[in-house]
Enzyme design. Structure first.
Site, PDB file in Angstrom:
ATOM      1  NE  ARG A   1      21.000   4.422 -36.297  1.00 28.07           N
ATOM      2  CZ  ARG A   1      22.271   4.728 -36.216  1.00 28.07           C
ATOM      3  NH1 ARG A   1      22.701   5.539 -35.296  1.00 28.07           N
ATOM      4  NH2 ARG A   1      23.141   4.226 -37.057  1.00 28.07           N
TER       5      ARG A   1
ATOM      6  CG  ASP B   1      18.093   6.400 -44.506  1.00 31.53           C
ATOM      7  OD1 ASP B   1      18.927   6.066 -43.641  1.00 31.53           O
ATOM      8  OD2 ASP B   1      18.150   6.044 -45.686  1.00 31.53           O
TER       9      ASP B   1
ATOM     10  NE  ARG C   1      16.860   8.573 -48.085  1.00 33.51           N
ATOM     11  CZ  ARG C   1      16.391   9.531 -47.312  1.00 33.51           C
ATOM     12  NH1 ARG C   1      16.746  10.771 -47.518  1.00 33.51           N
ATOM     13  NH2 ARG C   1      15.576   9.270 -46.337  1.00 33.51           N
TER      14      ARG C   1
END
Length: 177
Positions: free
Chosen positions: A13, A15, A160
């Site tokens: 997956r 973000d 991030r």
């Protein structure tokens, strides 16, 4: 296209707000189609923001998520005086000067297997915060700064949060080490 319900199993997956390229999925189907027919048939039903590139029959032992040996993120930053119009939702706008040499030096400290708890998002459900980063580089393409990182897996918000730290280093607010 499968003429029956199917369950897609992705390699992982991303973000929220992250765009995936070359995401690998697999599914089981009794339908017999050529790879081209799967691709063209699926693409005729998908929105313009999603496109199948390749399809082929695979072995029963293959699992998109658990057979993957690495994943790569490329994080794009636009170093411009004015906000980007093209790809505005796909890049981070940076309006201040950055020391990409210091950022590159900091990338060396990310390489290897170590505990990445400091970069883990608060909602992360992973049993272990240890990851093995095999590549972490910063490079320029015109006004774009690209951060590329490859690892066996990533924690929630890990990339991030690393980019946030790299931006602090690029601004001179933190040391590379």
């Amino acid at each position: 296209v499968a003429d029956a319900p199917i369950v897609l199993l992705p390699s992982g997956r991303t973000d929220s707000g992250v765009h995936a390229c070359h995401q690998v999925i697999h599914f089981d189907s009794k339908a017999i189609r050529s790879g081209d027919n799967w691709v063209n048939g699926a693409n005729s039903h998908l929105p313009n923001t999603i496109s199948l590139n390749w399809a082929n029959e695979i072995s029963q032992e293959f699992h998109a998520r658990f057979s993957a040996t690495s994943r790569t993120y490329r994080y794009l930053m636009a170093r411009t005086n004015t906000r980007p119009g093209i790809l505005s939702n796909a890049v981070t706008w940076v309006r201040y000067p950055l020391d990409t040499t210091a950022m590159s030096e900091a990338c060396r400290y990310l390489i290897g297997e170590r505990d990445y708890s400091a970069f883990r998002g608060s909602g992360c459900q992973s049993m272990s915060s240890f990851r093995n980063v095999s590549k972490a580089v910063i490079y320029d393409i015109g006004e774009l700064i690209v951060f590329e990182i490859t690892a066996n897996a990533f924690l929630l918000h890990m990339v991030r949060n690393i980019v946030g730290a790299l931006l602090e280093i690029g601004r001179g607010k933190r040391k590379p080490e």
